[in-house]
Design a protein around this motif. Sequence first.
Motif, PDB file in Angstrom:
ATOM      1  N   MET A  34       0.828  -1.175   0.000  1.00  0.00           N
ATOM      2  CA  MET A  34       0.000   0.000   0.000  1.00  0.00           C
ATOM      3  C   MET A  34       0.873   1.239   0.000  1.00  0.00           C
ATOM      4  O   MET A  34       2.055   1.164   0.330  1.00  0.00           O
ATOM      5  CB  MET A  34      -0.954  -0.012   1.174  1.00  0.00           C
ATOM      6  N   ASP A  35       0.305   2.374  -0.358  1.00  0.00           N
ATOM      7  CA  ASP A  35       1.048   3.622  -0.412  1.00  0.00           C
ATOM      8  C   ASP A  35       0.431   4.657   0.526  1.00  0.00           C
ATOM      9  O   ASP A  35      -0.792   4.745   0.632  1.00  0.00           O
ATOM     10  CB  ASP A  35       1.034   4.205  -1.833  1.00  0.00           C
ATOM     11  N   LEU A  36       1.290   5.423   1.183  1.00  0.00           N
ATOM     12  CA  LEU A  36       0.876   6.588   1.965  1.00  0.00           C
ATOM     13  C   LEU A  36       1.406   7.823   1.241  1.00  0.00           C
ATOM     14  O   LEU A  36       2.622   8.011   1.139  1.00  0.00           O
ATOM     15  CB  LEU A  36       1.472   6.550   3.372  1.00  0.00           C
ATOM     16  N   ALA A  37       0.502   8.627   0.720  1.00  0.00           N
ATOM     17  CA  ALA A  37       0.910   9.835   0.010  1.00  0.00           C
ATOM     18  C   ALA A  37       1.356  10.898   1.009  1.00  0.00           C
ATOM     19  O   ALA A  37       0.868  10.960   2.137  1.00  0.00           O
ATOM     20  CB  ALA A  37      -0.257  10.357  -0.833  1.00  0.00           C
ATOM     21  N   HIS A  38       2.308  11.729   0.577  1.00  0.00           N
ATOM     22  CA  HIS A  38       2.754  12.849   1.410  1.00  0.00           C
ATOM     23  C   HIS A  38       3.280  13.949   0.508  1.00  0.00           C
ATOM     24  O   HIS A  38       3.506  13.735  -0.692  1.00  0.00           O
ATOM     25  CB  HIS A  38       3.836  12.396   2.410  1.00  0.00           C
ATOM     26  N   ASP A  39       3.443  15.123   1.069  1.00  0.00           N
ATOM     27  CA  ASP A  39       3.994  16.245   0.313  1.00  0.00           C
ATOM     28  C   ASP A  39       5.239  16.801   1.002  1.00  0.00           C
ATOM     29  O   ASP A  39       5.543  17.980   0.908  1.00  0.00           O
ATOM     30  CB  ASP A  39       2.951  17.341   0.102  1.00  0.00           C
ATOM     31  N   LEU A  40       5.959  15.933   1.687  1.00  0.00           N
ATOM     32  CA  LEU A  40       7.117  16.337   2.489  1.00  0.00           C
ATOM     33  C   LEU A  40       8.431  16.320   1.716  1.00  0.00           C
ATOM     34  O   LEU A  40       9.410  16.923   2.155  1.00  0.00           O
ATOM     35  CB  LEU A  40       7.262  15.395   3.693  1.00  0.00           C
ATOM     36  N   GLY A  41       8.470  15.621   0.628  1.00  0.00           N
ATOM     37  CA  GLY A  41       9.744  15.353  -0.030  1.00  0.00           C
ATOM     38  C   GLY A  41      10.388  14.138   0.620  1.00  0.00           C
ATOM     39  O   GLY A  41      10.091  13.785   1.760  1.00  0.00           O
ATOM     40  N   LYS A  42      11.255  13.488  -0.129  1.00  0.00           N
ATOM     41  CA  LYS A  42      11.858  12.237   0.346  1.00  0.00           C
ATOM     42  C   LYS A  42      12.700  12.428   1.599  1.00  0.00           C
ATOM     43  O   LYS A  42      12.595  11.657   2.553  1.00  0.00           O
ATOM     44  CB  LYS A  42      12.725  11.640  -0.765  1.00  0.00           C
ATOM     45  N   THR A  43      13.505  13.481   1.642  1.00  0.00           N
ATOM     46  CA  THR A  43      14.418  13.674   2.774  1.00  0.00           C
ATOM     47  C   THR A  43      13.652  13.897   4.072  1.00  0.00           C
ATOM     48  O   THR A  43      13.968  13.281   5.100  1.00  0.00           O
ATOM     49  CB  THR A  43      15.369  14.856   2.496  1.00  0.00           C
ATOM     50  N   ALA A  82      10.432  13.141   4.741  1.00  0.00           N
ATOM     51  CA  ALA A  82       9.642  11.948   5.078  1.00  0.00           C
ATOM     52  C   ALA A  82      10.532  10.895   5.729  1.00  0.00           C
ATOM     53  O   ALA A  82      10.172  10.301   6.754  1.00  0.00           O
ATOM     54  CB  ALA A  82       8.976  11.382   3.833  1.00  0.00           C
ATOM     55  N   ARG A  83      11.716  10.675   5.170  1.00  0.00           N
ATOM     56  CA  ARG A  83      12.647   9.695   5.740  1.00  0.00           C
ATOM     57  C   ARG A  83      13.058  10.108   7.144  1.00  0.00           C
ATOM     58  O   ARG A  83      13.119   9.286   8.053  1.00  0.00           O
ATOM     59  CB  ARG A  83      13.876   9.555   4.841  1.00  0.00           C
ATOM     60  N   SER A  84      13.336  11.372   7.345  1.00  0.00           N
ATOM     61  CA  SER A  84      13.738  11.876   8.650  1.00  0.00           C
ATOM     62  C   SER A  84      12.638  11.677   9.694  1.00  0.00           C
ATOM     63  O   SER A  84      12.901  11.266  10.823  1.00  0.00           O
ATOM     64  CB  SER A  84      14.099  13.358   8.536  1.00  0.00           C
ATOM     65  N   ARG A  85      11.409  11.970   9.315  1.00  0.00           N
ATOM     66  CA  ARG A  85      10.291  11.791  10.257  1.00  0.00           C
ATOM     67  C   ARG A  85      10.075  10.327  10.603  1.00  0.00           C
ATOM     68  O   ARG A  85       9.848   9.984  11.761  1.00  0.00           O
ATOM     69  CB  ARG A  85       9.017  12.402   9.690  1.00  0.00           C
ATOM     70  N   ILE A  86      10.139   9.461   9.601  1.00  0.00           N
ATOM     71  CA  ILE A  86       9.973   8.036   9.869  1.00  0.00           C
ATOM     72  C   ILE A  86      11.074   7.553  10.804  1.00  0.00           C
ATOM     73  O   ILE A  86      10.810   6.851  11.786  1.00  0.00           O
ATOM     74  CB  ILE A  86       9.951   7.235   8.552  1.00  0.00           C
ATOM     75  N   ASP A 106       5.279  14.801  12.668  1.00  0.00           N
ATOM     76  CA  ASP A 106       6.562  15.306  13.166  1.00  0.00           C
ATOM     77  C   ASP A 106       6.578  15.247  14.677  1.00  0.00           C
ATOM     78  O   ASP A 106       6.043  16.112  15.349  1.00  0.00           O
ATOM     79  CB  ASP A 106       6.806  16.721  12.674  1.00  0.00           C
ATOM     80  N   ARG A 107       7.184  14.208  15.245  1.00  0.00           N
ATOM     81  CA  ARG A 107       7.264  14.030  16.700  1.00  0.00           C
ATOM     82  C   ARG A 107       8.653  14.301  17.225  1.00  0.00           C
ATOM     83  O   ARG A 107       8.952  14.052  18.375  1.00  0.00           O
ATOM     84  CB  ARG A 107       6.862  12.603  17.066  1.00  0.00           C
TER      85      ARG A 107
END
Length: 101
Positions: free
Chosen positions: A1-10, A12-16, A97-98
């Motif tokens: 499945m896909d989760l769409a976002h508008d964060l950009g790859k960098t 999104a990776r940082s938040r994950i 963003d936690r």
Amino acid sequence: MDLAHDLGKTEARSRIAGNIGSLEDHIPGGAVDVVERWEGDSLYLDIGAMGQTVAARLDVEETKVHIKVELPGLLGMFAGPIQAMLQSRGDDLLLEDRRKD
């Protein structure tokens, strides 16, 4: 499945990466063991709970996170509810963003 976002790859990776430690709080049954490994922009997870291990892979892309979860044995019966939970709460679990400043 896909989760769409508008964060950009960098971002999104940082938040994950910053949130993955709280994954254990969202898995019922306690005594959860999460092993994580990054390879480039892909996160590999082995999640052990209640005598079972679930393997997952998250591929972080520019506008989405592609998630693949492999459920062993009888846990396959729960694929539908797990997918529904990820679709409804995935943004909270993975992309909120936690991080503390």
